[in-house]
Design a protein around this motif. Structure first.
Motif, short mmCIF file in Angstrom:
data_model
loop_
_atom_site.label_atom_id
_atom_site.label_comp_id
_atom_site.label_asym_id
_atom_site.label_seq_id
_atom_site.Cartn_x
_atom_site.Cartn_y
_atom_site.Cartn_z
N ALA A 88 0.82 -1.21 0.00
CA ALA A 88 0.00 0.00 0.00
C ALA A 88 0.85 1.26 0.00
CB ALA A 88 -0.94 0.00 1.21
N TYR A 89 2.11 1.17 0.49
CA TYR A 89 2.98 2.34 0.50
C TYR A 89 3.19 2.89 -0.91
CZ TYR A 89 4.49 1.06 5.26
OH TYR A 89 4.54 0.77 6.59
N LYS A 93 1.14 3.16 -3.33
CA LYS A 93 -0.02 3.79 -3.95
C LYS A 93 0.03 5.28 -3.67
CE LYS A 93 -2.90 -0.34 -3.48
NZ LYS A 93 -4.09 -0.94 -2.85
N ASP A 94 0.01 6.08 -4.73
CA ASP A 94 0.16 7.52 -4.54
C ASP A 94 -1.16 8.27 -4.67
OD1 ASP A 94 1.53 8.25 -7.85
OD2 ASP A 94 -0.39 7.49 -7.20
N TYR A 123 2.22 6.90 2.86
CA TYR A 123 2.26 6.61 1.43
C TYR A 123 3.51 7.20 0.80
CZ TYR A 123 0.87 11.40 0.17
OH TYR A 123 0.84 12.76 -0.02
N ARG A 124 3.89 6.66 -0.34
CA ARG A 124 5.12 7.05 -1.00
C ARG A 124 4.81 7.71 -2.34
NH1 ARG A 124 9.01 1.92 0.73
NH2 ARG A 124 8.53 2.11 2.95
N GLN A 125 5.50 8.81 -2.60
CA GLN A 125 5.21 9.59 -3.80
C GLN A 125 6.50 9.90 -4.55
OE1 GLN A 125 3.16 13.37 -3.25
NE2 GLN A 125 2.24 13.19 -5.27
#
Length: 253
Positions: A26-27, A29-30, A193-195
């Motif tokens: 899930a990380y 998913k931006d 979350y990771r972007q």
């Protein structure tokens, strides 16, 4: 009884592992709603989204890059049409910010304004599109972490584009915040979350002078590459709009 306990512990361990794995996935998913896999080329993908990329697809063809977008394998950080439209603008405008558009400047200088995308020299379109194109297929998880407040520790990585320009690309690991209890807000560093971010570096001798843009939708995967769609609300076409404005003005002398 002991055997039953062991089986129970093993089952619990597997369940916890599955939960952690799901959270880990899930990380990446931006927040974008893009379909990951696309049956077709990068060019086909852009053509399938005319609301977002109609102008981008047109300038790719004007720049003579259509075949590359159909067959060559690369990663494309896709700008959106909104950035093209804002850059060109209107010939005369009272809208704040539009006074720096190329048409406003051309009008002010008494030169022919841009009425169609073909009115811009094709070599200019090519020059700036190549800034967004990078060798190989790279998804979000293939890039290193970046923390803009701790660049000496998490510094992303520099990559050379097809235009031979340099951009730093990295993934921001946001914090996970639990504010369900307003009196006891908790924050977990780097656990949100990771972007993906791309930062164009105009002059490599000044490595801290960056033009940074977040990615709105990442990891779109056509047959011949990866597409990351840049957040148009925080970007300029060419990363530095003044560059392309000067090139167009020079070509209209």
């Amino acid at each position: 009884m002991r055997k039953a306990k062991i089986i129970g512990y093993a089952s619990l361990t597997m369940l916890l592992f599955a939960i952690v794995s799901c959270k880990k996935d899930a990380y990446y998913k931006d927040g974008g709603l893009a379909q990951a896999k696309f049956d077709g080329s990068i060019m086909d993908y852009l053509d399938s989204k005319p609301r977002e990329f109609d102008s981008i697809a047109k300038i790719i063809r004007l720049a003579g890059l259509e075949e590359d977008f159909k067959t060559k394998e690369f990663t494309f950080f896709a700008p959106r049409d909104e950035n093209i439209k804002k850059m060109i603008g209107q010939a005369k405008s009272n809208v704040p910010g539009n006074q720096s558009s190329v048409n406003w400047l051309l009008y002010d200088l008494g030169r022919d304004t841009i009425k169609t995308l073909a009115d811009v020299d094709s070599t200019i379109w090519r020059k700036y599109l190549l800034r967004y194109m990078f060798n190989n297929k790279r998804k979000l998880m293939d890039y290193p972490q970046i923390d803009f407040d701790l660049l000496n520790v998490y510094k992303g990585q520099n990559y050379t584009s097809f235009a031979n320009t340099v951009s730093n690309i990295g993934v921001v690991y946001n914090d996970a915040i639990n504010d369900s209890d307003k009196n006891n807000i908790t924050r977990l560093k780097y656990m949100g979350y990771r972007q993906l971010y791309i930062s164009y570096i105009p002059d490599i001798s000044r490595p801290n002078d960056w033009r940074s843009c977040p990615v709105a939708s990442s990891d779109i995967q056509p047959d011949n590459g990866v597409v990351h769609v840049i957040d148009y609300t925080k970007a300029q076409f060419g990363f530095n709009q003044s560059d392309i404005l000067l090139d167009i003005l020079e070509s209209k002398r």
